[in-house]
Design a protein around this motif. Structure first.
Motif, PDB file in Angstrom:
ATOM      1  N   PRO A 167       0.829  -1.202   0.000  1.00  0.00           N
ATOM      2  CA  PRO A 167       0.000   0.000   0.000  1.00  0.00           C
ATOM      3  C   PRO A 167       0.865   1.252   0.000  1.00  0.00           C
ATOM      4  O   PRO A 167       1.993   1.245   0.483  1.00  0.00           O
ATOM      5  CB  PRO A 167      -0.803  -0.124   1.308  1.00  0.00           C
ATOM      6  CG  PRO A 167       0.007  -1.038   2.172  1.00  0.00           C
ATOM      7  CD  PRO A 167       0.672  -1.990   1.239  1.00  0.00           C
ATOM      8  N   ASN A 168       0.302   2.340  -0.548  1.00  0.00           N
ATOM      9  CA  ASN A 168       1.060   3.589  -0.648  1.00  0.00           C
ATOM     10  C   ASN A 168       1.054   4.300   0.702  1.00  0.00           C
ATOM     11  O   ASN A 168       0.265   5.211   0.945  1.00  0.00           O
ATOM     12  CB  ASN A 168       0.461   4.490  -1.729  1.00  0.00           C
ATOM     13  CG  ASN A 168       1.274   5.744  -1.915  1.00  0.00           C
ATOM     14  OD1 ASN A 168       2.462   5.768  -1.610  1.00  0.00           O
ATOM     15  ND2 ASN A 168       0.636   6.791  -2.407  1.00  0.00           N
ATOM     16  N   THR A 169       1.938   3.889   1.582  1.00  0.00           N
ATOM     17  CA  THR A 169       2.032   4.486   2.908  1.00  0.00           C
ATOM     18  C   THR A 169       3.251   5.399   2.975  1.00  0.00           C
ATOM     19  O   THR A 169       4.243   5.188   2.295  1.00  0.00           O
ATOM     20  CB  THR A 169       2.159   3.406   3.994  1.00  0.00           C
ATOM     21  OG1 THR A 169       3.293   2.577   3.692  1.00  0.00           O
ATOM     22  CG2 THR A 169       0.915   2.545   4.036  1.00  0.00           C
ATOM     23  N   SER A 170       3.162   6.407   3.806  1.00  0.00           N
ATOM     24  CA  SER A 170       4.277   7.327   3.981  1.00  0.00           C
ATOM     25  C   SER A 170       5.237   6.769   5.014  1.00  0.00           C
ATOM     26  O   SER A 170       4.839   6.067   5.948  1.00  0.00           O
ATOM     27  CB  SER A 170       3.755   8.696   4.426  1.00  0.00           C
ATOM     28  OG  SER A 170       4.820   9.548   4.761  1.00  0.00           O
ATOM     29  N   GLU A 189       5.242  11.425  14.484  1.00  0.00           N
ATOM     30  CA  GLU A 189       4.602  10.347  15.230  1.00  0.00           C
ATOM     31  C   GLU A 189       3.760   9.483  14.299  1.00  0.00           C
ATOM     32  O   GLU A 189       3.243   9.972  13.284  1.00  0.00           O
ATOM     33  CB  GLU A 189       3.716  10.942  16.327  1.00  0.00           C
ATOM     34  CG  GLU A 189       4.478  11.739  17.372  1.00  0.00           C
ATOM     35  CD  GLU A 189       3.552  12.427  18.362  1.00  0.00           C
ATOM     36  OE1 GLU A 189       2.316  12.327  18.167  1.00  0.00           O
ATOM     37  OE2 GLU A 189       4.059  13.057  19.305  1.00  0.00           O
ATOM     38  N   PRO A 190       3.606   8.184  14.614  1.00  0.00           N
ATOM     39  CA  PRO A 190       2.778   7.301  13.777  1.00  0.00           C
ATOM     40  C   PRO A 190       1.350   7.820  13.677  1.00  0.00           C
ATOM     41  O   PRO A 190       0.788   8.316  14.651  1.00  0.00           O
ATOM     42  CB  PRO A 190       2.841   5.962  14.520  1.00  0.00           C
ATOM     43  CG  PRO A 190       4.090   6.035  15.335  1.00  0.00           C
ATOM     44  CD  PRO A 190       4.254   7.465  15.723  1.00  0.00           C
ATOM     45  N   GLY A 191       0.773   7.699  12.513  1.00  0.00           N
ATOM     46  CA  GLY A 191      -0.601   8.141  12.308  1.00  0.00           C
ATOM     47  C   GLY A 191      -0.740   9.595  11.912  1.00  0.00           C
ATOM     48  O   GLY A 191      -1.853  10.075  11.686  1.00  0.00           O
ATOM     49  N   THR A 192       0.373  10.325  11.792  1.00  0.00           N
ATOM     50  CA  THR A 192       0.317  11.743  11.421  1.00  0.00           C
ATOM     51  C   THR A 192      -0.074  11.890   9.947  1.00  0.00           C
ATOM     52  O   THR A 192       0.390  11.139   9.090  1.00  0.00           O
ATOM     53  CB  THR A 192       1.685  12.408  11.659  1.00  0.00           C
ATOM     54  OG1 THR A 192       2.043  12.270  13.027  1.00  0.00           O
ATOM     55  CG2 THR A 192       1.625  13.886  11.314  1.00  0.00           C
ATOM     56  N   ASP A 193      -0.944  12.856   9.675  1.00  0.00           N
ATOM     57  CA  ASP A 193      -1.312  13.170   8.290  1.00  0.00           C
ATOM     58  C   ASP A 193      -0.110  13.856   7.642  1.00  0.00           C
ATOM     59  O   ASP A 193       0.163  15.039   7.884  1.00  0.00           O
ATOM     60  CB  ASP A 193      -2.533  14.097   8.272  1.00  0.00           C
ATOM     61  CG  ASP A 193      -3.037  14.364   6.854  1.00  0.00           C
ATOM     62  OD1 ASP A 193      -2.276  14.117   5.893  1.00  0.00           O
ATOM     63  OD2 ASP A 193      -4.187  14.813   6.713  1.00  0.00           O
ATOM     64  N   MET A 194       0.632  13.124   6.790  1.00  0.00           N
ATOM     65  CA  MET A 194       1.879  13.633   6.251  1.00  0.00           C
ATOM     66  C   MET A 194       1.667  14.750   5.225  1.00  0.00           C
ATOM     67  O   MET A 194       2.524  15.608   5.059  1.00  0.00           O
ATOM     68  CB  MET A 194       2.682  12.494   5.620  1.00  0.00           C
ATOM     69  CG  MET A 194       3.143  11.442   6.627  1.00  0.00           C
ATOM     70  SD  MET A 194       4.053  12.153   8.020  1.00  0.00           S
ATOM     71  CE  MET A 194       5.464  12.838   7.190  1.00  0.00           C
ATOM     72  N   ASP A 195       0.510  14.755   4.555  1.00  0.00           N
ATOM     73  CA  ASP A 195       0.227  15.852   3.630  1.00  0.00           C
ATOM     74  C   ASP A 195       0.106  17.165   4.392  1.00  0.00           C
ATOM     75  O   ASP A 195       0.647  18.192   3.985  1.00  0.00           O
ATOM     76  CB  ASP A 195      -1.058  15.569   2.849  1.00  0.00           C
ATOM     77  CG  ASP A 195      -0.898  14.420   1.866  1.00  0.00           C
ATOM     78  OD1 ASP A 195       0.237  14.224   1.386  1.00  0.00           O
ATOM     79  OD2 ASP A 195      -1.884  13.727   1.591  1.00  0.00           O
TER      80      ASP A 195
END
Length: 325
Positions: free
Chosen positions: A38-41, A97-103
């Motif tokens: 999956p396209n994960t950051s 932190e994990p779960g951060t909206d990278m956009d």
């Protein structure tokens, strides 16, 4: 009327309804992108700043890295900051932190960075703020080899004949080339001759820059359209550079660049190496768009390679060393 009664009394309507759902599902299945992962950051954002003039690492840290660290240190959900200062380069890596909206995080980092952009030294190149995702990893890696040519010659062939053709494939986002030094032009100025003609090196550099540019100088407007007017002034050959007028003597004779220095072809210093079975090669990294189909792009790349083999000389081989499909 209940659903069972409707199904019994109107079998054709119900059949058409479910057939429509099945057709929609098949069309959607065919259009879905296929990826290995999956396209994960990765949760990192990197700020890379190159500096002209060979500024030492201590000065890079003091004048650039610390300013950027202080500016982006207040970004939301920031976990760690890693900074690397070396001669002519500053790199700041932000871990979130994990779960951060990278956009949103990337947008906030750019906003914070722009506040101190004007405080940075004028010697810096254009800063690169990159948010790495899984799709940034190349899906296909090609190695271009030859039994007769040098890596530099191969690099020129890849840049001129191979890179653009692969770049035009639908769904390909970027094509990067590694290995083989890129060509550059070196101008070696003789300090003694500069002193003889009472010239400064800064004046020579400014004149070269002013005479090697394509600039928009205006436009001609008409009723329905307009023409853009440009001055085309890029150098086309070494002879043009050598004959560039730098100044004039009191007697009226022209001092040309070849009178105070030597102009010659050379190559950039290597920053990356590509090897295949210990032999130097030129590698081509193909990255896809986030919504593109990995398998479909891989097939198109293979098809393009077959066409390229018919066009290129027989001594040039294109080998696929990695294929995510």
């Amino acid at each position: 009327m209940s659903l069972p009664n409707l199904s019994v009394n109107r079998p054709v309507t119900i059949s058409m309804f479910f057939i429509g759902i099945a057709i929609t599902g098949l069309i959607a299945l065919k259009l879905l992108p296929i990826e290995m992962m999956p396209n994960t950051s990765f949760g990192d954002i990197t700020i890379n700043i190159d500096v002209r003039g060979g500024i030492p690492a201590s000065e890079v840290e003091q004048r650039i890295t610390k300013l950027v660290e202080e500016a982006v240190g207040t970004v939301s959900h920031l976990k760690n900051i890693i900074s690397i200062s070396k001669e002519g380069n500053s790199r700041i890596i932000l871990e979130f932190e994990p779960g951060t909206d990278m956009d949103f995080a990337a947008l906030e980092v750019r906003e914070k960075f722009n506040r101190i952009r004007n405080k940075l030294p004028p010697e810096i190149e254009k800063p690169v703020i990159a948010k790495y995702e899984y799709t940034d990893i190349p899906i296909v890696i090609l190695a271009v080899t030859s039994s007769k040519r040098t890596p530099e010659e191969l690099r020129k062939i890849v840049d001129e004949k191979i890179k653009d053709r692969i770049q035009r494939i639908e769904g390909v986002a970027q094509v990067e080339v590694s290995g083989g030094r890129e060509q550059k032009i070196i101008i070696e100025i003789d300090p003694t001759k500069l002193h003889t003609y009472s010239l400064s090196i800064n004046k020579v550099v400014d004149i070269i820059n002013l005479n090697n540019a394509n600039m928009l100088v205006g436009e001609i407007k008409r009723t329905k359209d307009k023409f853009l007017i440009r001055t085309i002034g890029e150098f086309q050959s070494l002879k043009e550079i050598e004959n560039l007028a730098i100044a004039a003597t009191e007697s009226g004779s022209v001092i040309r660049l070849k009178d105070i220095g030597i102009v010659k072809n050379s190559y950039l210093e290597p920053t990356a190496f590509a090897r295949l079975n210990t032999q130097p090669v030129v590698s081509v990294y193909v990255q896809k768009e986030s919504t593109a189909n990995t398998i479909a792009i891989s097939r198109q790349v293979d098809r393009e390679i077959k066409l390229l083999k018919e066009i290129l000389d027989k001594d040039i081989n294109i080998i696929s060393t990695f294929n995510q499909a």
